[in-house]
Design a protein around this motif. Structure first.
Motif, short mmCIF file in Angstrom:
data_model
loop_
_atom_site.label_atom_id
_atom_site.label_comp_id
_atom_site.label_asym_id
_atom_site.label_seq_id
_atom_site.Cartn_x
_atom_site.Cartn_y
_atom_site.Cartn_z
N GLU A 1 -49.94 13.02 16.69
CA GLU A 1 -49.38 14.17 15.99
C GLU A 1 -48.35 13.74 14.96
N ARG A 2 -47.52 12.76 15.34
CA ARG A 2 -46.52 12.24 14.39
C ARG A 2 -47.21 11.56 13.22
N GLU A 3 -48.26 10.84 13.50
CA GLU A 3 -49.00 10.17 12.42
C GLU A 3 -49.61 11.21 11.48
N ARG A 4 -50.16 12.27 12.03
CA ARG A 4 -50.76 13.30 11.20
C ARG A 4 -49.73 13.95 10.29
N ARG A 5 -48.56 14.30 10.86
CA ARG A 5 -47.51 14.92 10.05
C ARG A 5 -46.99 13.96 8.99
N LEU A 6 -46.78 12.72 9.39
CA LEU A 6 -46.25 11.74 8.44
C LEU A 6 -47.27 11.47 7.33
N THR A 7 -48.54 11.46 7.68
CA THR A 7 -49.58 11.28 6.66
C THR A 7 -49.54 12.41 5.64
N ASP A 8 -49.39 13.64 6.14
CA ASP A 8 -49.29 14.79 5.22
C ASP A 8 -48.04 14.69 4.36
N GLN A 9 -46.91 14.27 4.97
CA GLN A 9 -45.66 14.15 4.22
C GLN A 9 -45.77 13.08 3.14
N VAL A 10 -46.37 11.95 3.51
CA VAL A 10 -46.52 10.86 2.53
C VAL A 10 -47.42 11.30 1.38
N ALA A 11 -48.50 12.00 1.70
CA ALA A 11 -49.40 12.48 0.65
C ALA A 11 -48.70 13.47 -0.27
N ALA A 12 -47.94 14.40 0.34
CA ALA A 12 -47.21 15.38 -0.47
C ALA A 12 -46.14 14.70 -1.32
N PHE A 13 -45.44 13.72 -0.72
CA PHE A 13 -44.40 13.01 -1.45
C PHE A 13 -45.01 12.22 -2.62
N ARG A 14 -46.19 11.66 -2.39
CA ARG A 14 -46.85 10.90 -3.46
C ARG A 14 -47.16 11.81 -4.65
N ARG B 1 -37.78 6.56 -11.39
CA ARG B 1 -39.15 6.20 -11.08
C ARG B 1 -39.20 5.03 -10.10
N ASP B 2 -38.33 4.05 -10.31
CA ASP B 2 -38.26 2.93 -9.37
C ASP B 2 -37.77 3.39 -8.00
N THR B 3 -36.78 4.29 -8.01
CA THR B 3 -36.27 4.81 -6.74
C THR B 3 -37.34 5.56 -5.97
N LEU B 4 -38.11 6.37 -6.68
CA LEU B 4 -39.19 7.11 -6.03
C LEU B 4 -40.26 6.17 -5.48
N ASP B 5 -40.60 5.14 -6.24
CA ASP B 5 -41.59 4.18 -5.76
C ASP B 5 -41.10 3.45 -4.51
N ASP B 6 -39.81 3.10 -4.49
CA ASP B 6 -39.25 2.43 -3.32
C ASP B 6 -39.30 3.35 -2.10
N SER B 7 -38.93 4.61 -2.30
CA SER B 7 -38.97 5.57 -1.19
C SER B 7 -40.39 5.75 -0.68
N TYR B 8 -41.34 5.81 -1.59
CA TYR B 8 -42.74 5.97 -1.20
C TYR B 8 -43.21 4.74 -0.41
N ASP B 9 -42.83 3.56 -0.87
CA ASP B 9 -43.21 2.34 -0.16
C ASP B 9 -42.62 2.32 1.25
N GLN B 10 -41.38 2.76 1.41
CA GLN B 10 -40.77 2.82 2.74
C GLN B 10 -41.51 3.79 3.64
N GLN B 11 -41.90 4.94 3.11
CA GLN B 11 -42.63 5.90 3.92
C GLN B 11 -44.01 5.36 4.31
N VAL B 12 -44.64 4.66 3.40
CA VAL B 12 -45.94 4.06 3.72
C VAL B 12 -45.79 3.01 4.82
N LYS B 13 -44.74 2.20 4.74
CA LYS B 13 -44.50 1.21 5.79
C LYS B 13 -44.25 1.89 7.14
#
Length: 261
Positions: free
Chosen positions: A122-135, A28-40
């Motif tokens: 376009e990169r922002e749009r894809r990354l936003t979708d990826q971050v949302a899916a990852f969340r 759970r901590d690892t997933l939260d760290d990965s999510y924080d990195q993707q958000v950054k």
């Protein structure tokens, strides 16, 4: 320390070490760290988009200013010719031609920034979708892990309870065995005391003779009562039994004439 105790200590140590590692490697901590990195990373991309858009806006404003100057030079060249000043008209046209080159370079920069903006968006749009899916996946995995962890703890608690019940059962069995052993020992010592093999230090002197005489008297009394029953004669101390319907009849039991016949 016995081998069983040593093995138990090793098992407890391994269990605690395993739990410590589980806490250190909590997914759970690892997933939260990965999510924080993707958000950054997403924030960095959005910042880049904003910076490129700002640069493009500056070029656009600069191009508009140059376009205004370009039109003014054209008007100045026409006015200079109308006033008979060909030299001024020529100077205005020369500056206008130089300005065309500058505007062309500015146009190329503007087109490049537009392309970069489109790519970054376009990169922002894809990354936003990826971050949302990852969340969503992250929260699902965390919930599943938490539920599994709770189930493991429940199973361990049940297992520990079963072990405790087994320990209690073993303790009861040992206690029952000790009680039986103590009862057998008490019965054996009673028999030894009765037979005289053991000396009762608390008894009065010659108590063994008195005890044997009492046994003889009791046997004689039993024989007397048996003879009385055989002859049809009621023993004197049996008379209270016939008055058993009286409330105080029990007070007369054993109080009859016990003289031998």
């Amino acid at each position: 320390m016995s081998n069983s105790n040593t093995q138990r200590v090793k098992t407890i140590f391994r269990s605690k070490a395993s739990k410590a590692l589980d806490r250190m490697e909590d997914p759970r901590d690892t997933l939260d760290d990965s999510y924080d990195q993707q958000v950054k990373l997403l924030q960095q991309v959005r910042q880049a988009v904003a910076e490129v858009a700002t640069a493009k806006k500056r070029i656009e404003l600069q191009g508009q200013e140059m376009g205004t100057r370009y039109a003014r030079l054209d008007a100045q060249a026409s006015e200079a010719l109308a006033q008979g000043r060909e030299d001024l008209a020529r100077a205005a046209i020369e500056r206008r031609m130089m300005l065309e080159g500058q505007v062309g370079a500015l146009q190329r920069q503007y087109a490049s920034l537009e392309q970069q903006t489109a790519q970054l968006q376009e990169r922002e749009r894809r990354l936003t979708d990826q971050v949302a899916a990852f969340r969503i996946e992250k929260e699902t995995i965390k919930a599943t892990y938490t539920a599994s962890e709770a189930q493991v703890r429940a199973n361990e608690a049940v297992s520990g309870l079963s072990s405790s019940i087994q320990d209690v059962g073993s303790s009861l069995d040992r206690a029952r065995d000790r009680v039986k052993q103590m009862q057998a020992r008490a019965a054996a010592t009673d028999e030894l005391l009765a037979s005289g093999a053991l000396t009762d230090l608390t008894a009065a002197p010659d108590a063994d003779i008195e005890r044997q005489l009492a046994a003889v008297v009791a046997d004689a009394e039993i024989d007397r009562r048996i003879r009385a029953l055989r002859s049809g004669t009621t023993p004197s101390d049996a008379s209270p039994a016939r008055r058993g319907d009286e409330p105080d009849a029990w007070l007369s039991i054993g109080k009859g004439d016990a003289s031998p016949r």
